[in-house]
Design an enzyme around this catalytic site. Structure first.
Site: not given
Ligand code: NAD
Length: 483
Positions: A176, A252, A286, A387
């Site tokens: 997804k 992550e 990130c 963040e």
């Molecule tokens: P997000 O958590 O809002 O969404 C990520 C994904 O999870 C999306 O596909 C979303 O639809 C899905 N999702 C949301 N709620 C869910 C649930 N309850 N159940 C299942 N799926 C769900 O994150 P974002 O805004 O897309 O990305 C930014 C974040 O990602 C920042 O916090 C960033 O630091 C983090 N990030 C971390 C890394 C790493 O390697 N540590 C890498 C990239 C981004």
């Protein structure tokens, strides 16, 4: 208008529920995305399970890895198509996506095909009292159906970082992508089909988290593991769901990453490195630096140079030859970042660069924000603790090495850090003392795909990369044969 379909069991599928895909450069709707219902997710999971029991599970490892290398070659061959969709969905500069996102998307498949080619079982011979002995064979086998849930910041790169090792280890996947950036995941489905990856091995469902496709994957009883990249709060919600049937998880998550600049560092290199680490991809990585700690004797000079370099960055459209920074990914995210621009001032920050939205000629609907440098806040300010995930950083002076380490570690997160120093002993000491999964010294985001990647504290659970990925995507079992 374009439509972005699901991919289930090798067939593209449209659904009646659709949501708009907005181009961050123009603010215009450029496509509609088919939202998967729980029944579509169930079809995808069943297709993945059938492929596991069928052609993919039965395929010799060498053939499986050959197919993954063919996927890498085909992504390279269709580079322009991947690039166009990634740039349309994210607004990031072509120069960045063309050198980072798309080539890394291909490289992930090659790297994990190579890594799995070297995998072997272990054997232990054991003496027994009756003199016959025994042999133990320790084997790895796939975990099963893996749910892959991805963010929007590096869509193809971060998705293939999970899909490549999962498939190389013999699993099947239901992916997804983020609702903001769905297109390259569906295009990868064409590549999988065209190179001959069997139907059902790679499935894509689109939608949101709660009450949508994300939640349906996480709650599906036939999904064996969840690999997730996104916000720490989302990780907590997913982990709570996975507790119900003890699914294994790899997370992550977010960060509030520090950079430490010592007076003995090459200051110009530290400034240039911090411009990269704070503002690359508009601060939407990130690993980006949002907290900078600088030794007091060079603090004023560093802040002046960083602010001047930030002011010199060119904001523009993705195709612009001199564009350094594109827009933020969405209006919602732009509004979140702008709320922190306001909050920082309300908390008492001094603004040395940026601090405002930006207008780019010819693109009145785009979501640009100027790269921003603040000083003057204490560790308890929300601007310094939360963040933001935008092109922003706060700079604080320090007097001693111990103080710098304590400030760096004063956070709920522990993803990565950058240390700038010319003293190799300090590099070891400080690098070792920082609570973060990755510490870079005199560089930032220099990756070797064989090394572990992941965060401490609220920044993640587990490590991926190299054989650490293999450990997550395989079950280890021991077979004991009495001779
Ligand atoms: P997000 O958590 O809002 O969404 C990520 C994904 O999870 C999306 O596909 C979303 O639809 C899905 N999702 C949301 N709620 C869910 C649930 N309850 N159940 C299942 N799926 C769900 O994150 P974002 O805004 O897309 O990305 C930014 C974040 O990602 C920042 O916090 C960033 O630091 C983090 N990030 C971390 C890394 C790493 O390697 N540590 C890498 C990239 C981004």
């Amino acid at each position: 208008m374009d439509r972005v379909d699901l991919l289930i069991n090798g067939a593209f599928r449209s659904t009646s529920r659709r949501f708009p895909l907005v181009n961050p450069t123009t603010g215009e709707t450029v496509a509609e995305v088919c939202e998967a219902g729980a029944d579509d997710v169930d079809d995808a999971v069943q297709a993945a399970r059938a492929a596991l029991a069928g052609p993919w599970g039965a395929m010799p490892v060498a053939e499986r890895l050959r197919l993954l290398r063919a996927v890498a070659d085909e992504v390279d061959r269709r580079r322009d198509a991947f690039l166009a969709l990634e740039v349309r969905d994210t607004g990031k500069p072509v120069a960045f996506a063309g050198t980072v996102d798309i080539p890394r998307g291909a490289a992930n498949f090659r790297a994990f095909a190579d890594m799995l080619a070297g995998q072997h079982d272990e054997a232990y011979h054991q003496d027994t009292a009756d003199g016959r002995g025994a042999v133990h064979v320790t084997q790895r086998r796939p975990v099963g159906v893996v749910g892959v849930i991805c963010p929007w910041n590096l869509p193809l790169l971060l998705m293939t970082w999970k899909v490549a090792p999962a498939l190389a280890a013999g699993n099947t996947v239901v992916v997804k992508p983020s609702e903001e950036t769905p297109s390259t995941a569906t295009l990868l489905g064409e590549v999988m089909r065209d190179v001959g990856v069997p139907d059902g091995v790679y499935n894509v469902v689109h939608g949101f988290g709660p009450g949508s496709a994300g939640e349906a994957i996480v709650q599906h009883a036939d999904v064996d593991a969840i690999t997730f990249t996104g916000e720490s709060a989302t990780g907590r919600a997913i982990m709570a769901s996975c507790a119900a049937d003890l699914k294994r998880v790899s997370f992550e998550l977010g960060g509030k990453n520090p950079a430490l600049v010592f007076a003995d560092a090459d200051l110009d290199e530290a400034v240039a490195g911090t411009v990269r680490s704070a503002f690359s991809n508009c601060g939407q990585i990130c690993l980006c630096t949002e907290r900078v700690y600088v030794e007091r004797s060079v603090f004023d000079t560093f802040v002046a140079k960083l602010a001047a370099a930030a002011d010199a960055l060119v904001l523009g459209p993705p195709e612009g030859a001199d564009t350094d920074m594109g827009p933020l990914v969405s209006a919602v995210h732009r509004d979140k970042v702008v709320s922190y621009l306001d909050l920082a001032v309300a908390e008492g920050a001094q603004v040395h660069a940026g601090g405002r939205v930006a207008e780019v000629a010819g693109f009145p609907g785009g979501f640009w924000v100027r790269p921003t440098v603040w000083t003057g806040l204490g560790q308890q300010a929300r601007t310094v603790r939360e963040e933001i995930f935008g092109p922003v950083c706060h700079v604080t002076p320090f007097d001693t090495e111990a103080e710098a380490v304590a400030l760096a570690n004063d956070t709920e997160y522990g993803l990565c850090a950058a240390v700038w120093t010319s003293d190799v002993r300090r590099a070891h000491r400080v690098g070792g003392a920082i609570d973060a999964g990755m510490v870079w010294v005199n560089t930032w985001y220099l990756r070797d795909l064989r090394t572990p990647f992941g965060g401490m504290k609220a920044s993640g659970l587990g490590r991926e990369g190299g054989h650490y990925s293999t450990e997550f995507y395989t079950e280890l079992k021991n077979l004991c044969i009495k001779l």
